[in-house]
Design a protein around this motif. Structure first.
Motif, PDB file in Angstrom:
ATOM      1  N   THR A   1      31.871  29.120  33.570  1.00  0.00           N
ATOM      2  CA  THR A   1      30.386  28.646  33.158  1.00  0.00           C
ATOM      3  C   THR A   1      30.903  27.335  32.786  1.00  0.00           C
ATOM      4  O   THR A   1      31.704  27.004  31.969  1.00  0.00           O
ATOM      5  CB  THR A   1      29.952  29.556  32.062  1.00  0.00           C
ATOM      6  N   THR A   2      30.122  26.422  33.183  1.00  0.00           N
ATOM      7  CA  THR A   2      29.831  24.926  32.974  1.00  0.00           C
ATOM      8  C   THR A   2      28.914  24.383  33.053  1.00  0.00           C
ATOM      9  O   THR A   2      27.578  25.058  33.230  1.00  0.00           O
ATOM     10  CB  THR A   2      31.072  24.204  33.547  1.00  0.00           C
ATOM     11  N   ALA A   3      28.607  22.965  32.594  1.00  0.00           N
ATOM     12  CA  ALA A   3      27.332  22.248  32.474  1.00  0.00           C
ATOM     13  C   ALA A   3      27.481  20.842  32.899  1.00  0.00           C
ATOM     14  O   ALA A   3      28.724  20.461  32.884  1.00  0.00           O
ATOM     15  CB  ALA A   3      26.506  22.488  30.995  1.00  0.00           C
ATOM     16  N   HIS A   4      26.404  20.283  33.458  1.00  0.00           N
ATOM     17  CA  HIS A   4      26.627  18.892  33.708  1.00  0.00           C
ATOM     18  C   HIS A   4      26.461  17.954  32.429  1.00  0.00           C
ATOM     19  O   HIS A   4      25.334  18.493  31.511  1.00  0.00           O
ATOM     20  CB  HIS A   4      25.742  18.381  34.900  1.00  0.00           C
ATOM     21  N   GLY A   5      26.807  16.549  32.444  1.00  0.00           N
ATOM     22  CA  GLY A   5      26.297  15.705  31.632  1.00  0.00           C
ATOM     23  C   GLY A   5      27.125  15.969  30.090  1.00  0.00           C
ATOM     24  O   GLY A   5      28.076  16.263  30.051  1.00  0.00           O
ATOM     25  N   LYS A   6      26.503  15.532  29.109  1.00  0.00           N
ATOM     26  CA  LYS A   6      26.840  15.191  27.717  1.00  0.00           C
ATOM     27  C   LYS A   6      26.982  16.535  26.889  1.00  0.00           C
ATOM     28  O   LYS A   6      27.763  16.705  25.936  1.00  0.00           O
ATOM     29  CB  LYS A   6      26.432  14.317  26.837  1.00  0.00           C
ATOM     30  N   PHE A   7      26.083  17.397  27.461  1.00  0.00           N
ATOM     31  CA  PHE A   7      26.006  18.779  26.404  1.00  0.00           C
ATOM     32  C   PHE A   7      26.529  20.020  27.295  1.00  0.00           C
ATOM     33  O   PHE A   7      25.995  19.979  28.467  1.00  0.00           O
ATOM     34  CB  PHE A   7      24.701  18.872  26.048  1.00  0.00           C
TER      35      PHE A   7
ATOM     36  N   ALA B   1      42.392  22.536  24.723  1.00  0.00           N
ATOM     37  CA  ALA B   1      41.628  21.260  24.543  1.00  0.00           C
ATOM     38  C   ALA B   1      42.440  20.057  25.279  1.00  0.00           C
ATOM     39  O   ALA B   1      42.057  19.049  24.924  1.00  0.00           O
ATOM     40  CB  ALA B   1      41.054  21.008  23.294  1.00  0.00           C
ATOM     41  N   ALA B   2      43.264  20.565  25.992  1.00  0.00           N
ATOM     42  CA  ALA B   2      44.468  19.537  26.633  1.00  0.00           C
ATOM     43  C   ALA B   2      43.695  18.817  27.772  1.00  0.00           C
ATOM     44  O   ALA B   2      44.548  18.382  28.771  1.00  0.00           O
ATOM     45  CB  ALA B   2      45.662  20.245  26.972  1.00  0.00           C
ATOM     46  N   HIS B   3      42.301  18.700  27.757  1.00  0.00           N
ATOM     47  CA  HIS B   3      41.863  17.985  29.099  1.00  0.00           C
ATOM     48  C   HIS B   3      41.028  16.746  28.466  1.00  0.00           C
ATOM     49  O   HIS B   3      40.295  16.768  27.820  1.00  0.00           O
ATOM     50  CB  HIS B   3      41.172  18.916  29.565  1.00  0.00           C
ATOM     51  N   ASP B   4      41.473  15.631  29.351  1.00  0.00           N
ATOM     52  CA  ASP B   4      40.905  14.363  28.658  1.00  0.00           C
ATOM     53  C   ASP B   4      39.380  14.014  29.896  1.00  0.00           C
ATOM     54  O   ASP B   4      39.341  12.967  29.724  1.00  0.00           O
ATOM     55  CB  ASP B   4      41.471  13.199  28.478  1.00  0.00           C
ATOM     56  N   SER B   5      39.046  14.956  30.545  1.00  0.00           N
ATOM     57  CA  SER B   5      37.948  14.707  31.423  1.00  0.00           C
ATOM     58  C   SER B   5      37.180  15.660  31.689  1.00  0.00           C
ATOM     59  O   SER B   5      37.520  17.065  31.663  1.00  0.00           O
ATOM     60  CB  SER B   5      38.415  13.933  32.534  1.00  0.00           C
ATOM     61  N   VAL B   6      35.977  15.603  32.154  1.00  0.00           N
ATOM     62  CA  VAL B   6      35.495  16.881  32.824  1.00  0.00           C
ATOM     63  C   VAL B   6      35.882  17.584  34.115  1.00  0.00           C
ATOM     64  O   VAL B   6      36.168  18.809  33.986  1.00  0.00           O
ATOM     65  CB  VAL B   6      33.837  16.710  32.878  1.00  0.00           C
ATOM     66  N   GLU B   7      36.662  16.682  34.739  1.00  0.00           N
ATOM     67  CA  GLU B   7      37.353  17.226  36.052  1.00  0.00           C
ATOM     68  C   GLU B   7      38.565  18.045  35.276  1.00  0.00           C
ATOM     69  O   GLU B   7      38.939  19.061  35.954  1.00  0.00           O
ATOM     70  CB  GLU B   7      37.811  16.107  36.971  1.00  0.00           C
ATOM     71  N   GLY B   8      39.111  17.574  34.470  1.00  0.00           N
ATOM     72  CA  GLY B   8      40.392  18.121  34.007  1.00  0.00           C
ATOM     73  C   GLY B   8      40.101  19.394  33.127  1.00  0.00           C
ATOM     74  O   GLY B   8      40.819  20.353  33.555  1.00  0.00           O
ATOM     75  N   VAL B   9      39.022  19.618  32.648  1.00  0.00           N
ATOM     76  CA  VAL B   9      38.761  20.882  32.032  1.00  0.00           C
ATOM     77  C   VAL B   9      38.120  21.928  32.975  1.00  0.00           C
ATOM     78  O   VAL B   9      38.554  23.112  32.864  1.00  0.00           O
ATOM     79  CB  VAL B   9      37.780  20.823  30.753  1.00  0.00           C
ATOM     80  N   VAL B  10      37.314  21.512  34.008  1.00  0.00           N
ATOM     81  CA  VAL B  10      37.078  22.355  35.117  1.00  0.00           C
ATOM     82  C   VAL B  10      38.307  22.811  35.953  1.00  0.00           C
ATOM     83  O   VAL B  10      38.510  23.955  36.244  1.00  0.00           O
ATOM     84  CB  VAL B  10      36.036  21.841  35.988  1.00  0.00           C
TER      85      VAL B  10
END
Lengths: 239, 238
Positions: free
Chosen positions: B50-56, B184-193
């Protein structure tokens, strides 16, 4: 099936032989009988129990092949292990599991039923295998895990990721108290710890009562078992 | 509003659009419907991300909608409605017959954080996004199942106090240290996904039986699941 040796004030209970030490009715009866023998020893309340095993396995869990051949034995094994664990929880002496081989499912629970878990770090793992073999985890196993493993993430890793927990990971998770370079060193470590505990001179009956109070929630989930409580009442408490 | 995509074994649930993804009766209903869809299509080896777009990720309930009722009583009723209708969403996640992973693209607050915590694994970014239980700052009491979630999923009383009583805005690194998220080792949205997809694929490869998985999950959190009226479907046996 299991041997019992006394070394000074230490009782050494060993799951004997080179097999998987599957917790079938015969082995469970053998262990229970050893515990009864320990309880009836006049110096039991100044002693320490160390449980260990021969070979590659501490215990690989219930005898599932036996249960497949006779499903009524599932209930028998579960009932006998509940009784044994309740017995260990009320035992009037400190208990140490010297895990010198793999401990899976019910075998893992048996190890966790001890106050201290010492483990070899060169091989072997603790493993709640149920998810991998398509079995659900009995609520009383989950209760023991909740009691003995503090972090929600670690509990999830154990039960829901079915992680094969090495001694190193076990130390991180707080399941394992100390790790050793070999099976022999693990037993040696358990003996040293046991001797230290004997030297402290704790009253075993008070100790056992405190452990029961601490693990009350687990005992509750294991369920009241009349024959167990009767046996405990008759085991010669000083009070 | 939200979409469900299938990529191999992975179900991807996305809260779409650049807004705060607040939970409002309509979003709640849509999310519930997509979770039911995932459940009905699940097979051995299925995993939900589960994920989302944008800042939230999600900023909680739609308080503006509650206020728009035009009266104190109306607002309270609307809040109550959202709290009650959100419970089945949480229950659906705990009941889902597959591993679940939340990939936090950004801020998760109040019911948005509850939504995240309802997943088996939670990953967030270290560069953006905070976890925040805003209720104490807003003067809103905590629903019983919210409190039960924190007791079940967050292990130390310090972490629970920081979130619930101190109303702290917790960033990635601290969230890992407090044991609230897994990584939390991810510094971008692509990284976390990407990281959640990678985890998802390794979990999918186990080809676990979904019903057994869900039963074991529920036995991990008996207090919370009782409150959500969830029981293990498969009777435990040795």
């Amino acid at each position: 099936m299991c041997t019992l040796e006394k070394r000074g004030q230490l009782f050494l209970l060993k799951l004997a032989g080179d097999g998987e030490h599957r917790l079938n009715p015969t082995l469970l009866d053998s262990i229970t009988s050893a515990i009864t023998q320990i309880r009836s020893d006049p110096s039991s309340s100044q002693s320490v129990l160390i449980t260990t095993s021969d070979g590659k396995f501490f215990s690989n869990g219930y005898d599932l092949a036996l249960a497949d051949s006779d499903p009524s034995l599932r209930v028998v094994m579960d009932s006998k292990l509940r009784s044994l664990v309740a017995d260990l929880i009320s035992l009037p002496m400190p208990t140490i599991a010297a895990v010198t081989g793999h401990a899976s499912a019910a075998g893992f629970v048996l190890a966790m039923s001890h106050d201290y878990v010492l483990m070899r770090r060169d091989r072997g793992f603790l493993y709640m295998s149920e998810l991998d073999i398509e079995l659900v985890i009995p609520p009383w196993f989950a209760a023991m895990i909740r009691m003995k493993i503090g972090s929600p993430a670690a509990r999830r890793d154990v039960m829901l990721t079915a992680e094969k927990v090495t001694a190193e990971r076990g130390l991180e998770m707080g399941i394992v108290d100390s790790s050793y370079g070999s099976a022999a060193e693990t037993v040696e470590g358990a003996v040293k710890l046991g001797e230290e505990l004997v030297r402290r001179g704790v009253d075993g009956h008070v100790y056992g009562g405190m452990r029961e109070a601490l693990l009350k929630q687990v005992l509750h989930t294991i369920g009241s078992n009349e024959s167990v409580s009767n046996r405990m009442r008759n085991s010669g408490s000083k009070l | 509003m939200c979409t469900l995509e299938k990529r191999g074994d992975l179900f991807l649930l996305t809260l779409t659009g650049d807004d705060e993804h607040r939970f409002h009766p309509d979003t709640i209903s849509s999310v519930l419907s997509l979770l039911e869809q995932a459940k009905s299509q699940s097979t051995r080896g299925s995993v939900l991300i589960t994920t989302a777009h944008g800042k939230f990720f999600s900023n909680g309930f739609d308080l503006a909608w509650a206020q728009a009722a035009g009266s104190q009583t109306g607002a309270v009723n609307r809040m109550h409605q959202m709290v009650e209708s959100f419970k089945p969403v949480i229950a659906a996640l705990f009941d889902l017959p597959m591993p679940t992973i939340a990939a936090l693209n950004g801020h998760a607050a109040a019911s948005g954080l509850m939504f995240a915590l309802s997943h088996d694994y939670v990953f967030m970014r270290n560069d953006r996004g905070v976890l925040y239980m805003s209720e104490v700052d807003l003067g809103l009491p905590l629903p019983d199942y919210f409190a039960a979630m924190f007791a079940a999923k967050i292990g130390t009383s310090i972490a629970r106090r920081e979130l619930l009583l101190s109303g702290k805005k917790i960033k990635g690194e601290e969230a890992v240290a407090l044991g609230i998220v897994d990584s939390a080792a991810h510094d971008s949205v692509e990284g976390v996904v990407d990281a959640t997809v990678s985890l998802g694929q390794s979990l999918a490869a186990k080809k676990w039986n979904g019903e057994v998985y869900a039963s074991i999950r529920k036995s991990l959190y008996p207090g919370l699941c009782a409150m959500l009226s969830l029981t293990a479907k498969i009777a435990a046996s040795p």
